[in-house]
Design a protein around this motif. Structure first.
Motif, PDB file in Angstrom:
ATOM      1  N   PHE A  25      -1.886 -10.722   6.398  1.00  0.00           N
ATOM      2  CA  PHE A  25      -1.152  -9.701   6.645  1.00  0.00           C
ATOM      3  C   PHE A  25      -0.949  -8.229   6.042  1.00  0.00           C
ATOM      4  O   PHE A  25      -0.388  -7.093   6.267  1.00  0.00           O
ATOM      5  CB  PHE A  25       0.288 -10.538   6.533  1.00  0.00           C
ATOM      6  N   GLY A  26      -1.382  -8.077   4.815  1.00  0.00           N
ATOM      7  CA  GLY A  26      -1.900  -6.949   3.929  1.00  0.00           C
ATOM      8  C   GLY A  26      -3.249  -6.350   4.537  1.00  0.00           C
ATOM      9  O   GLY A  26      -3.139  -4.943   4.338  1.00  0.00           O
ATOM     10  N   ASP A  27      -4.032  -6.671   4.992  1.00  0.00           N
ATOM     11  CA  ASP A  27      -4.787  -6.078   5.641  1.00  0.00           C
ATOM     12  C   ASP A  27      -4.585  -5.725   6.461  1.00  0.00           C
ATOM     13  O   ASP A  27      -4.804  -4.080   7.694  1.00  0.00           O
ATOM     14  CB  ASP A  27      -6.333  -7.209   6.203  1.00  0.00           C
ATOM     15  N   TYR A  28      -3.553  -6.395   7.532  1.00  0.00           N
ATOM     16  CA  TYR A  28      -2.956  -5.831   8.896  1.00  0.00           C
ATOM     17  C   TYR A  28      -2.218  -3.927   8.856  1.00  0.00           C
ATOM     18  O   TYR A  28      -2.380  -3.721   9.111  1.00  0.00           O
ATOM     19  CB  TYR A  28      -2.337  -6.361   9.828  1.00  0.00           C
ATOM     20  N   MET A  29      -1.249  -4.443   7.483  1.00  0.00           N
ATOM     21  CA  MET A  29      -0.602  -3.391   7.475  1.00  0.00           C
ATOM     22  C   MET A  29      -1.881  -2.301   6.388  1.00  0.00           C
ATOM     23  O   MET A  29      -1.382  -0.869   7.205  1.00  0.00           O
ATOM     24  CB  MET A  29       0.142  -3.464   6.222  1.00  0.00           C
ATOM     25  N   TYR A  30      -2.657  -2.275   6.421  1.00  0.00           N
ATOM     26  CA  TYR A  30      -3.794  -1.590   5.498  1.00  0.00           C
ATOM     27  C   TYR A  30      -4.712  -0.830   6.975  1.00  0.00           C
ATOM     28  O   TYR A  30      -4.738   0.362   6.848  1.00  0.00           O
ATOM     29  CB  TYR A  30      -5.006  -2.213   4.868  1.00  0.00           C
ATOM     30  N   PRO A 262       7.491  -7.371   1.128  1.00  0.00           N
ATOM     31  CA  PRO A 262       6.704  -6.854  -0.449  1.00  0.00           C
ATOM     32  C   PRO A 262       6.137  -8.064  -0.762  1.00  0.00           C
ATOM     33  O   PRO A 262       5.483  -7.173  -1.348  1.00  0.00           O
ATOM     34  CB  PRO A 262       8.066  -7.511  -0.898  1.00  0.00           C
ATOM     35  N   PHE A 263       5.467  -9.027  -0.921  1.00  0.00           N
ATOM     36  CA  PHE A 263       4.748  -9.938  -1.388  1.00  0.00           C
ATOM     37  C   PHE A 263       3.450  -8.952  -0.834  1.00  0.00           C
ATOM     38  O   PHE A 263       2.143  -9.365  -0.799  1.00  0.00           O
ATOM     39  CB  PHE A 263       4.438 -10.946  -1.123  1.00  0.00           C
ATOM     40  N   ALA A 264       3.580  -9.164   0.417  1.00  0.00           N
ATOM     41  CA  ALA A 264       2.178  -8.573   0.941  1.00  0.00           C
ATOM     42  C   ALA A 264       1.321  -7.077   0.676  1.00  0.00           C
ATOM     43  O   ALA A 264       0.504  -6.777   0.872  1.00  0.00           O
ATOM     44  CB  ALA A 264       2.090  -8.948   2.698  1.00  0.00           C
ATOM     45  N   LEU A 265       2.468  -5.593   0.651  1.00  0.00           N
ATOM     46  CA  LEU A 265       1.706  -4.767   0.953  1.00  0.00           C
ATOM     47  C   LEU A 265       1.316  -4.459  -0.321  1.00  0.00           C
ATOM     48  O   LEU A 265       0.730  -3.850  -0.628  1.00  0.00           O
ATOM     49  CB  LEU A 265       3.464  -3.711   0.327  1.00  0.00           C
ATOM     50  N   PRO A 266       0.892  -4.677  -1.614  1.00  0.00           N
ATOM     51  CA  PRO A 266       0.281  -4.734  -2.431  1.00  0.00           C
ATOM     52  C   PRO A 266      -1.174  -5.122  -1.946  1.00  0.00           C
ATOM     53  O   PRO A 266      -1.829  -4.511  -2.508  1.00  0.00           O
ATOM     54  CB  PRO A 266       0.358  -5.964  -3.419  1.00  0.00           C
ATOM     55  N   ARG A 267      -1.500  -6.205  -1.495  1.00  0.00           N
ATOM     56  CA  ARG A 267      -2.770  -6.117  -0.871  1.00  0.00           C
ATOM     57  C   ARG A 267      -2.923  -5.037  -0.175  1.00  0.00           C
ATOM     58  O   ARG A 267      -4.145  -4.491  -0.063  1.00  0.00           O
ATOM     59  CB  ARG A 267      -2.767  -7.525   0.211  1.00  0.00           C
ATOM     60  N   THR A 268      -1.641  -4.512   0.581  1.00  0.00           N
ATOM     61  CA  THR A 268      -2.774  -3.139   1.409  1.00  0.00           C
ATOM     62  C   THR A 268      -2.619  -1.804   0.141  1.00  0.00           C
ATOM     63  O   THR A 268      -3.643  -1.261   0.110  1.00  0.00           O
ATOM     64  CB  THR A 268      -0.706  -2.560   2.295  1.00  0.00           C
ATOM     65  N   PHE A 269      -1.873  -1.999  -0.954  1.00  0.00           N
ATOM     66  CA  PHE A 269      -2.347  -0.799  -1.682  1.00  0.00           C
ATOM     67  C   PHE A 269      -3.539  -1.056  -2.439  1.00  0.00           C
ATOM     68  O   PHE A 269      -4.350  -0.323  -2.294  1.00  0.00           O
ATOM     69  CB  PHE A 269      -1.188  -1.033  -2.840  1.00  0.00           C
ATOM     70  N   GLY A 270      -3.894  -2.552  -2.473  1.00  0.00           N
ATOM     71  CA  GLY A 270      -5.698  -3.022  -3.150  1.00  0.00           C
ATOM     72  C   GLY A 270      -6.595  -2.566  -2.194  1.00  0.00           C
ATOM     73  O   GLY A 270      -7.946  -1.596  -2.555  1.00  0.00           O
ATOM     74  N   VAL A 276      -9.270  -3.974  -4.144  1.00  0.00           N
ATOM     75  CA  VAL A 276      -8.385  -5.233  -3.888  1.00  0.00           C
ATOM     76  C   VAL A 276      -7.837  -5.773  -5.771  1.00  0.00           C
ATOM     77  O   VAL A 276      -6.569  -6.270  -5.346  1.00  0.00           O
ATOM     78  CB  VAL A 276      -9.372  -6.475  -2.879  1.00  0.00           C
ATOM     79  N   ARG A 277      -8.037  -5.748  -6.293  1.00  0.00           N
ATOM     80  CA  ARG A 277      -7.555  -6.379  -7.544  1.00  0.00           C
ATOM     81  C   ARG A 277      -6.601  -5.692  -8.275  1.00  0.00           C
ATOM     82  O   ARG A 277      -6.209  -6.551  -8.230  1.00  0.00           O
ATOM     83  CB  ARG A 277      -9.478  -6.638  -8.662  1.00  0.00           C
ATOM     84  N   GLN A 278      -7.070  -4.144  -7.677  1.00  0.00           N
ATOM     85  CA  GLN A 278      -4.941  -3.691  -8.049  1.00  0.00           C
ATOM     86  C   GLN A 278      -4.233  -4.478  -7.419  1.00  0.00           C
ATOM     87  O   GLN A 278      -3.538  -5.087  -8.276  1.00  0.00           O
ATOM     88  CB  GLN A 278      -5.827  -2.138  -8.384  1.00  0.00           C
ATOM     89  N   VAL A 372      11.822  -3.237   1.049  1.00  0.00           N
ATOM     90  CA  VAL A 372      10.725  -2.777   2.342  1.00  0.00           C
ATOM     91  C   VAL A 372       9.798  -1.928   1.609  1.00  0.00           C
ATOM     92  O   VAL A 372      10.425  -0.662   1.609  1.00  0.00           O
ATOM     93  CB  VAL A 372      11.044  -3.304   3.604  1.00  0.00           C
ATOM     94  N   GLY A 373       8.875  -1.425   1.104  1.00  0.00           N
ATOM     95  CA  GLY A 373       8.483  -0.628   1.121  1.00  0.00           C
ATOM     96  C   GLY A 373       8.871  -0.081  -0.629  1.00  0.00           C
ATOM     97  O   GLY A 373       8.074   0.287  -1.297  1.00  0.00           O
ATOM     98  N   SER A 374       9.612  -0.180  -0.731  1.00  0.00           N
ATOM     99  CA  SER A 374      10.765  -0.182  -2.515  1.00  0.00           C
ATOM    100  C   SER A 374      10.415  -0.729  -3.455  1.00  0.00           C
ATOM    101  O   SER A 374      10.050   0.139  -4.861  1.00  0.00           O
ATOM    102  CB  SER A 374      12.048   0.791  -2.151  1.00  0.00           C
ATOM    103  N   GLY A 375       9.942  -1.995  -3.217  1.00  0.00           N
ATOM    104  CA  GLY A 375       9.629  -3.069  -4.331  1.00  0.00           C
ATOM    105  C   GLY A 375       8.015  -2.389  -4.373  1.00  0.00           C
ATOM    106  O   GLY A 375       7.800  -2.141  -5.918  1.00  0.00           O
ATOM    107  N   LEU A 376       7.126  -1.692  -3.502  1.00  0.00           N
ATOM    108  CA  LEU A 376       6.106  -1.579  -3.966  1.00  0.00           C
ATOM    109  C   LEU A 376       5.976  -0.191  -5.275  1.00  0.00           C
ATOM    110  O   LEU A 376       5.063  -0.010  -6.095  1.00  0.00           O
ATOM    111  CB  LEU A 376       4.959  -1.487  -2.422  1.00  0.00           C
ATOM    112  N   TYR A 377       6.917   0.840  -4.330  1.00  0.00           N
ATOM    113  CA  TYR A 377       6.404   1.912  -5.413  1.00  0.00           C
ATOM    114  C   TYR A 377       7.289   2.354  -6.668  1.00  0.00           C
ATOM    115  O   TYR A 377       6.925   2.701  -7.836  1.00  0.00           O
ATOM    116  CB  TYR A 377       6.577   3.610  -3.893  1.00  0.00           C
ATOM    117  N   GLY A 378       8.131   1.026  -6.694  1.00  0.00           N
ATOM    118  CA  GLY A 378       8.438   0.718  -7.899  1.00  0.00           C
ATOM    119  C   GLY A 378       7.989   0.215  -8.896  1.00  0.00           C
ATOM    120  O   GLY A 378       8.243   0.635 -10.234  1.00  0.00           O
TER     121      GLY A 378
END
Length: 554
Positions: A25-30, A262-270, A276-278, A372-378
């Motif tokens: 799911f993180g890859d999909y959002m990427y 919220p838990f999948a967005l860090p994968r998108t970030f990486g 990806v390890r970040q 949704v989104g705010s968790g990652l940027y926070g």
């Protein structure tokens, strides 16, 4: 199966399910936010809006577009409420009063979805669908767009732009939120949640003898809500009502949907920053804080220290009997760790320390995993603060993902962190300083303070849940909480976008011997520690006067 074992099974299965979907799911959002292609529906929306989809924006233009969209949204939602008696599908509802209309408009546009009114006895179908349901999607998509803009700031090198707000808004809505909500609605209908439009109108007696007429397109609304985009519901009982949450397994599905994005967005970030390890480090911080909160909330509710809870084996007051303590406590932790605001039990009836955990979850900034989104940027803001503190300790200019954290960046990050505490504490002090405003509390003493503190914490963090003992349907509370929701949403967003623009303009800094590794367990522990210390330093006095004082007095 004992209550404790059932709780462990619930938490373990949720962890397994979230881990299973994290990567795909993180890859999909990427891919959603990285592709240059626009589908047919998106191109039609761009033509309608007059948007040049391939034109990127500087951070200031991005921010102005976001604010303009939000201001127009507030006016539209406010207008639909005030004119609903003259519009179709009003169900005979009177116009919403000006202060409730203001509060509700700001609430749904800021993704807070705090409800100062009683569900279906106030809003007609058109208002529910055209105003509130639409904002459930687009306000969440705004939060995701801001998160992606900040990630682009880290990923880009010597760039003047951070993306296109309108493209990010449309893609988040069309490609992510709508498909999940549609699928989630089908799953919930299969589980017994009703789906209708005309409404299964039923008179439900609520606490205090008041009544509310309930009904409406419940399954779709519930699916939206559990994506972390709606703190309210068609029924005043929210997710403890069997029409909104029918069985134990629909309860599991709703918790899963709360945590999914919220838990999948860090994968998108990486993926977007090329490391990806970040992303794994960020999701690890979120997971550590979330797991600690869930376990502590369960412990406090399963081992209530009063006479009745000890005799019953757990603190059952305010819990949904169909689900039990663990399902209720896990739901409560999940909804306050995110910006969801949905509830399946009465937080006001929790043990003092259990209720304190719901407060602390929001005071963390809702970053574990957050909204949704705010968790990652926070969480990324907290990572920036952490590397700055680490840089001071070793006497080196701090860096994060190849970007220097200088005076401008740390000022923006610090102001971001200070916005919410100022709103929470100033709002609570103002409410407690007036005898008329204190009269809205159902309880006196520490628990009464907790009710007021919870209201301003929920509003300022754009959560939407409440300690139900506080009567907030008054002009002063409606206006004050509305202002907290607006400032608590848009001031941090402006600061995040300014930070994104500053980072995107930088050239990469090569790693050296003194560069702090930000993908190792050491950094995970540091970010978690900084988060807890900052919250403790800011809110401990208020918590000491409220839930801590109440708990220790028992």
């Amino acid at each position: 199966m004992s209550t404790t074992v059932a709780g462990l099974v619930l938490v373990t299965s949720l962890i397994a399910a979230l881990a299973l979907v994290h990567k795909p799911f993180g890859d999909y959002m990427y891919r959603v936010y990285s592709t240059d292609r626009h589908n047919l529906v998106e191109r039609g929306i761009y033509r309608l809006l007059g948007v040049r989809a391939d034109a990127e924006q500087r951070w200031g233009v991005y921010a102005r577009a976001l604010l303009a969209f939000s201001v127009v949204s507030v006016l539209v939602v406010y207008g639909l409420q005030r004119l609903q008696d003259k519009l179709p599908l009003s169900l005979g509802m009177a116009p919403v009063t000006d202060h409730i209309a203001w509060n509700t408009a700001v609430s749904f546009v800021t993704n807070t979805n705090w409800q100062a009114y009683s569900g279906e006895s106030t809003m007609g179908h058109l208002t529910q669908m055209a105003a509130l349901a639409v904002q459930n999607f687009v306000s969440a998509s705004v939060g995701m767009a801001v998160a992606i803009a900040l990630v682009r700031g880290f990923a880009r090198r010597s760039a003047g732009t951070i993306g296109n707000f309108w493209v990010d808004l449309v893609r988040g809505t069309v490609r992510i939120l709508l498909p999940i909500a549609f699928t989630g609605a089908l799953v919930l209908v299969a589980g017994g949640v009703i789906q209708n439009l005309s409404g299964v109108h039923e008179v439900t007696t609520l606490t205090g003898g008041t009544q509310a007429i309930t009904g409406g397109p419940v399954a779709s609304q519930e699916a939206i809500k559990e994506l972390g985009t709606n703190g309210g519901g068609f029924y005043n009982a929210n997710s403890s009502h069997p029409f909104e949450n029918a069985t134990a397994w629909t309860n599991w599905v709703e918790i899963f949907l709360i945590l999914l994005i919220p838990f999948a967005l860090p994968r998108t970030f990486g993926r977007m920053v090329g490391q990806v390890r970040q992303g794994y480090a960020i999701v690890a911080v979120m997971g550590v804080l979330a797991l600690a909160s869930v376990l502590l909330t369960n412990v406090f509710e399963l081992s209530g220290n009063a006479t009745v809870p000890q005799a019953a084996g757990a603190a059952m007051e305010g819990k949904e009997m169909r689900f039990g303590v663990s399902n209720s406590a896990t739901f409560a932790a999940s909804t306050t760790l995110t910006s969801t605001g949905a509830v399946n039990s009465a937080h006001d009836s929790y043990t003092p320390f259990g209720g304190m955990m719901t407060l602390v979850n929001m005071m963390l900034g809702e970053v574990a995993p957050g909204g949704v989104g705010s968790g990652l940027y926070g969480m990324l803001i907290l990572a920036v603060i952490t590397v700055f503190v680490a840089g001071l300790m070793v006497g080196r200019t701090p860096e994060y993902l190849g970007k220097r954290i200088g005076a401008r960046e740390i000022k923006l990050a610090s102001l971001y962190f200070l916005v919410t505490p100022v709103l929470v504490l100033a709002g609570t002090a103002s409410a407690m300083g007036s005898e008329e405003r204190r009269a809205a509390m159902l309880n006196t003493g520490p628990h009464g303070l907790s009710e007021v503190l919870y209201a301003f914490t929920s509003a300022s963090n754009n959560n939407g849940s409440a300690f139900a003992g506080l009567t907030v349907n008054t002009p002063w509370y409606d206006v004050a909480l509305g202002l907290c929701m607006a400032f608590g949403r848009f001031l941090p967003i402006i600061l995040v976008l300014a930070l994104a623009g500053s980072l995107a303009a930088q050239s990469p800094v090569p790693e050296g011997a003194g560069t702090l590794p930000t993908h190792r367990p050491q950094f995970v522990g540091m970010v978690a520690g900084v988060t807890i210390i900052l919250v403790a330093l800011t809110f401990l006095p208020a918590l000491s006067l409220g839930p801590l004082a109440e708990g220790l007095s028992r």
